[in-house]
Design an enzyme around this catalytic site. Structure first.
Site, PDB file in Angstrom:
ATOM      1  N   TYR A 175      -7.484  -6.102  11.078  1.00 51.68           N
ATOM      2  CA  TYR A 175      -6.559  -5.076  11.612  1.00 51.68           C
ATOM      3  C   TYR A 175      -6.331  -4.950  13.133  1.00 51.68           C
ATOM      4  O   TYR A 175      -5.296  -4.822  13.663  1.00 51.68           O
ATOM      5  CB  TYR A 175      -6.841  -3.632  10.836  1.00 51.68           C
ATOM      6  CG  TYR A 175      -5.906  -2.359  11.069  1.00 51.68           C
ATOM      7  CD1 TYR A 175      -4.644  -2.374  10.664  1.00 51.68           C
ATOM      8  CD2 TYR A 175      -6.404  -1.501  11.840  1.00 51.68           C
ATOM      9  CE1 TYR A 175      -3.916  -1.367  10.797  1.00 51.68           C
ATOM     10  CE2 TYR A 175      -5.640  -0.208  12.161  1.00 51.68           C
ATOM     11  CZ  TYR A 175      -4.412  -0.079  11.767  1.00 51.68           C
ATOM     12  OH  TYR A 175      -3.825   0.849  11.812  1.00 51.68           O
ATOM     13  N   THR A 196      -4.771   9.887  11.716  1.00 53.80           N
ATOM     14  CA  THR A 196      -3.659  10.789  11.598  1.00 53.80           C
ATOM     15  C   THR A 196      -3.835  11.366  10.018  1.00 53.80           C
ATOM     16  O   THR A 196      -4.343  10.487   9.061  1.00 53.80           O
ATOM     17  CB  THR A 196      -2.270  10.247  11.869  1.00 53.80           C
ATOM     18  OG1 THR A 196      -2.107   9.651  13.285  1.00 53.80           O
ATOM     19  CG2 THR A 196      -1.112  10.970  11.501  1.00 53.80           C
ATOM     20  N   THR A 255       0.683  -1.155  -0.038  1.00 54.90           N
ATOM     21  CA  THR A 255      -0.001   0.222   0.075  1.00 54.90           C
ATOM     22  C   THR A 255       0.881   1.111   0.031  1.00 54.90           C
ATOM     23  O   THR A 255       0.356   2.340  -0.314  1.00 54.90           O
ATOM     24  CB  THR A 255      -0.888   0.114   1.391  1.00 54.90           C
ATOM     25  OG1 THR A 255      -0.149  -0.019   2.407  1.00 54.90           O
ATOM     26  CG2 THR A 255      -1.954  -1.056   1.147  1.00 54.90           C
ATOM     27  N   SER A 267       2.079  -1.970   7.824  1.00 57.92           N
ATOM     28  CA  SER A 267       0.824  -2.559   7.568  1.00 57.92           C
ATOM     29  C   SER A 267      -0.194  -1.744   6.665  1.00 57.92           C
ATOM     30  O   SER A 267       0.020  -0.382   6.912  1.00 57.92           O
ATOM     31  CB  SER A 267       0.150  -2.530   9.118  1.00 57.92           C
ATOM     32  OG  SER A 267      -1.239  -3.142   9.183  1.00 57.92           O
ATOM     33  N   VAL A 316       7.640  -7.485   5.653  1.00 56.28           N
ATOM     34  CA  VAL A 316       8.388  -7.834   6.834  1.00 56.28           C
ATOM     35  C   VAL A 316       8.205  -9.113   7.683  1.00 56.28           C
ATOM     36  O   VAL A 316       8.605  -9.566   8.676  1.00 56.28           O
ATOM     37  CB  VAL A 316       7.796  -6.585   7.973  1.00 56.28           C
ATOM     38  CG1 VAL A 316       8.269  -5.597   7.628  1.00 56.28           C
ATOM     39  CG2 VAL A 316       6.217  -6.822   7.848  1.00 56.28           C
TER      40      VAL A 316
END
Ligand code: UDP
Length: 321
Positions: A145, A175, A35, A75, A57
């Site tokens: 998630y 954010t 993403t 993520s 990862v």
């Protein structure tokens, strides 16, 4: 110092790389670009302190030379993205966190996890303090998630207790800011892009649900302070405690962009939390941190960013904007 940042090509990850480099550190950025986007790191090409590794990862990561800190952000983070990649999201939280903890253990490096306000699910306590255990659906469409990050927190604590890894957990709340993708799907980027393009603003549900929005430079500051702090491992909330409804946000963006767009109401996604607002008492006390950028100012900067972005892409915006 030398830091590994996972999710380096993402929205917050790329700002964090910039900040660490500005502070004079060396940074190894890791991302599998599921993403994230290399466009977020373009400006660092040729920077002597920055090195990029294209890797998932979930695979073991070997880094030559010293590593002083690992900041694990990798993520999918937008509901739109994790609904599309649920298994990869769960993997990033579980297998990915395990691999990165192994890296930190081998290098005796401090390890910071960006966990999430989603750990609180659809909270029954308001505002949410770190001591609240949450109200999370373990089998819903957002669970990949929420539970992925909750298992990541458990792994952190067990690596700390069992292997002595020096850990920092921050739970980050909504954010926003420059470098969010045009098609990111989250509410602020959606509304700004819709307003600038003269399209209807899509409010999900009745718009009375709330969120609290933190500008990206404030978030990065909080993360850096947490990484530097001694004597606190978290979990610690980072977010802006000013709460607004989604409908208020839509109206604010319409007025700031002077857009003639209308608001339309669409169905509320499953398990969409009704209220969300961080209790930041701990961050204030231990990090002397609180957000500095108001929503008004942050929206203005973000609107400017998207205007430029749309222009660059040749995407039309009505002439008066
Ligand atoms: N939302 C909305 N319209 C949109 C995108 C999101 O009304 O185009 C709502 C969404 O239903 C949620 C809130 O805005 O209540 C914040 O959504 P976002 O995807 O930004 O992040 P979340 O806080 O849900 O992870």
């Amino acid at each position: 110092m030398r830091f590994v940042v996972t999710g380096a090509a993402g929205f917050i990850g790329s700002h964090l790389c910039d900040r660490l480099l500005e502070d004079g550190h060396a940074v190894v950025g890791v991302d599998n670009l599921l993403t994230g986007s290399m466009a977020n790191l373009e400006h660092l090409e040729g920077h002597a302190g920055f090195h990029f590794i294209l890797q998932d990862v979930c695979e073991p990561l070997e880094i030559e030379g010293p590593v002083d800190g690992v900041l694990h952000l990798a993520s999918p983070a937008s509901p739109k993205d994790y609904l599309q990649h649920p298994i990869e999201t769960l993997d990033a939280g579980s297998r990915g966190t395990r691999q990165m903890l192994e890296l930190a253990r081998r290098h005796r490096a401090r390890f910071l996890l960006t966990s999430t306000s989603e750990c609180y699910g659809d909270p029954l306590v308001h505002p949410q303090p770190e001591t609240y255990w949450g109200n999370v659906n373990p089998i819903g469409i957002r669970s990949c998630y929420d539970e992925g990050k909750r298992v990541a927190e458990t792994l952190m604590m067990d690596y700390h207790r069992q292997n002595g890894v020096d850990i920092r957990i921050v739970r980050i709340f909504n954010t926003y800011g420059p470098r969010m993708a045009i098609n990111d799907g989250r509410v602020i980027s959606n509304f700004i892009v819709q307003a600038l393009r003269g399209e209807d603003l899509t409010v999900f549900g009745d718009g009375k649900q709330t969120r609290s929005f933190c500008y990206v430079s404030d978030m990065v500051e909080g993360m850096v302070r947490m990484m530097e702090a001694d004597g606190i491992s978290g979990p610690l909330n980072l977010g802006n405690p000013v709460e607004s409804t989604i409908l208020e946000l839509a109206n604010q963006i319409l007025s700031k962009t002077k857009s003639g767009s209308k608001i339309v109401f669409k169905s509320l996604p499953e398990d969409d939390p009704e209220r969300r607002c961080p209790d930041i008492t701990l961050a204030k006390r231990f990090l002397n941190w609180e957000p500095k950028v108001s929503l008004k100012e942050g929206l203005e900067r973000t609107i400017e960013y998207f205007k430029e972005k749309l222009k660059e892409r040749g995407i039309e915006t009505p002439s008066h904007l």
